[in-house]
Motif scaffolding. Structure first.
Motif, PDB file in Angstrom:
ATOM      1  N   ALA A  76       0.830  -1.181  -0.157  1.00 34.43           N
ATOM      2  CA  ALA A  76       0.033   0.022   0.243  1.00 34.43           C
ATOM      3  C   ALA A  76       1.096   1.702   0.187  1.00 34.43           C
ATOM      4  O   ALA A  76       1.010   2.154  -1.193  1.00 34.43           O
ATOM      5  CB  ALA A  76      -0.899  -0.389   1.586  1.00 34.43           C
ATOM      6  N   TRP A  79       2.334   1.700  -3.812  1.00 35.68           N
ATOM      7  CA  TRP A  79       1.359   2.438  -4.298  1.00 35.68           C
ATOM      8  C   TRP A  79       1.483   3.825  -4.102  1.00 35.68           C
ATOM      9  O   TRP A  79       1.411   4.230  -5.288  1.00 35.68           O
ATOM     10  CB  TRP A  79      -0.038   1.661  -3.605  1.00 35.68           C
ATOM     11  CG  TRP A  79      -0.819   1.760  -5.248  1.00 35.68           C
ATOM     12  CD1 TRP A  79      -1.290   1.862  -6.068  1.00 35.68           C
ATOM     13  CD2 TRP A  79      -1.902   2.987  -5.058  1.00 35.68           C
ATOM     14  NE1 TRP A  79      -2.478   2.394  -6.731  1.00 35.68           N
ATOM     15  CE2 TRP A  79      -2.886   3.329  -6.143  1.00 35.68           C
ATOM     16  CE3 TRP A  79      -2.270   4.756  -3.537  1.00 35.68           C
ATOM     17  CZ2 TRP A  79      -3.916   4.676  -5.881  1.00 35.68           C
ATOM     18  CZ3 TRP A  79      -2.673   5.118  -3.957  1.00 35.68           C
ATOM     19  CH2 TRP A  79      -4.488   5.816  -4.978  1.00 35.68           C
ATOM     20  N   ILE A 140      -4.620  -3.636  -4.918  1.00 40.24           N
ATOM     21  CA  ILE A 140      -3.180  -2.451  -4.941  1.00 40.24           C
ATOM     22  C   ILE A 140      -2.632  -2.338  -6.495  1.00 40.24           C
ATOM     23  O   ILE A 140      -2.377  -1.190  -6.975  1.00 40.24           O
ATOM     24  CB  ILE A 140      -2.229  -2.940  -3.819  1.00 40.24           C
ATOM     25  CG1 ILE A 140      -3.512  -2.410  -2.282  1.00 40.24           C
ATOM     26  CG2 ILE A 140      -1.330  -1.229  -3.875  1.00 40.24           C
ATOM     27  CD1 ILE A 140      -2.299  -2.879  -1.715  1.00 40.24           C
TER      28      ILE A 140
END
Length: 233
Positions: A76, A79, A140
């Motif tokens: 995450a 990303w 993601i």
């Protein structure tokens, strides 16, 4: 280039304990990126990650109750970092501050060469897509590649190409860079990497310029000629 997570990628903390916690989580994410890139997902156990980070397994579990939670958080954070990088590149291209070759090269060096991307790709190809962590990583990656398309439209809109054609070009770029990263991870060859990046940039330039050379489209864009009104007798 250092592809590990930055110690400053957490939100600003308000007291000493929060600062230490944020720094520890960043260190754990960096260790996770490095280890999975080196030995793969299966060998990157919680104990191995803690050892790489230089902390006890108990200290790691204090911040992340499971190894999967740590991997998902690592993905995450990657990303968000990746999206910020691509957004900056797209803005530079759209304003003429950088060219296609620089866009392609920096996208590869700053995003696709990141250890975290190898981590996520390894999770996808290792057959873990049906697990909770696999599902989270797939979401993601799906969001990340969708953002590439949106930012690519912003970057190349001045070419005059319709959005659907720009999406095809972005898919070409992303697919080539992803395959190149996997290949280079298996058999590193920097000269080959640079040659592929140069060829990809040339191909994208041709596709973008093809629109301007299309007579039918130029005619469609050209405003209709003014007709001369005849004088009444």
């Amino acid at each position: 280039m250092n592809n590990t997570a930055s110690l400053n990628d957490e939100p600003e903390a308000t007291d000493g304990r929060e600062v230490k916690g944020a720094m520890m989580r960043a260190r754990l994410r960096a260790a996770t990126e490095q280890l999975i890139a080196e030995v793969g997902v299966e060998a990157a156990s919680a104990a191995a990650i803690a050892l790489r980070c230089g902390v006890s397994r108990g200290a790691m579990l204090h911040h992340y109750p499971t190894r999967d939670a740590l991997i998902v958080d690592t993905a995450a954070h990657f990303w968000q970092r990746a999206r910020d990088i691509v957004a900056g590149l797209a803005e530079d291209v759209s304003h003429g501050r950088t060219d296609v070759a620089t866009f392609v090269g920096r996208l590869y060096d700053e995003v696709f060469r990141a250890n975290a991307l190898v981590t996520m790709l390894d999770l996808m190809v290792s057959g873990r897509s049906e697990t909770r962590i696999g599902e989270a990583v797939n979401r993601i990656l799906t969001d990340l590649f969708a953002s590439y398309e949106d930012l690519g439209i912003q970057a190349f809109q001045s070419s005059g190409l319709p959005p659907e054609r720009i999406r095809v070009i972005i898919t070409l770029i992303v697919s080539t860079l992803r395959g190149l990263r996997i290949q280079d991870n298996i058999k590193p060859d920097e000269a080959r990497v640079r040659a592929v990046l140069a060829s990809l940039a040339d191909a994208v330039e041709v596709l973008l310029q093809k629109e301007a050379r299309n007579p039918a489209r130029r005619a469609a864009k050209k405003p209709p000629a003014k007709t001369r009104r005849s004088r009444k007798p």
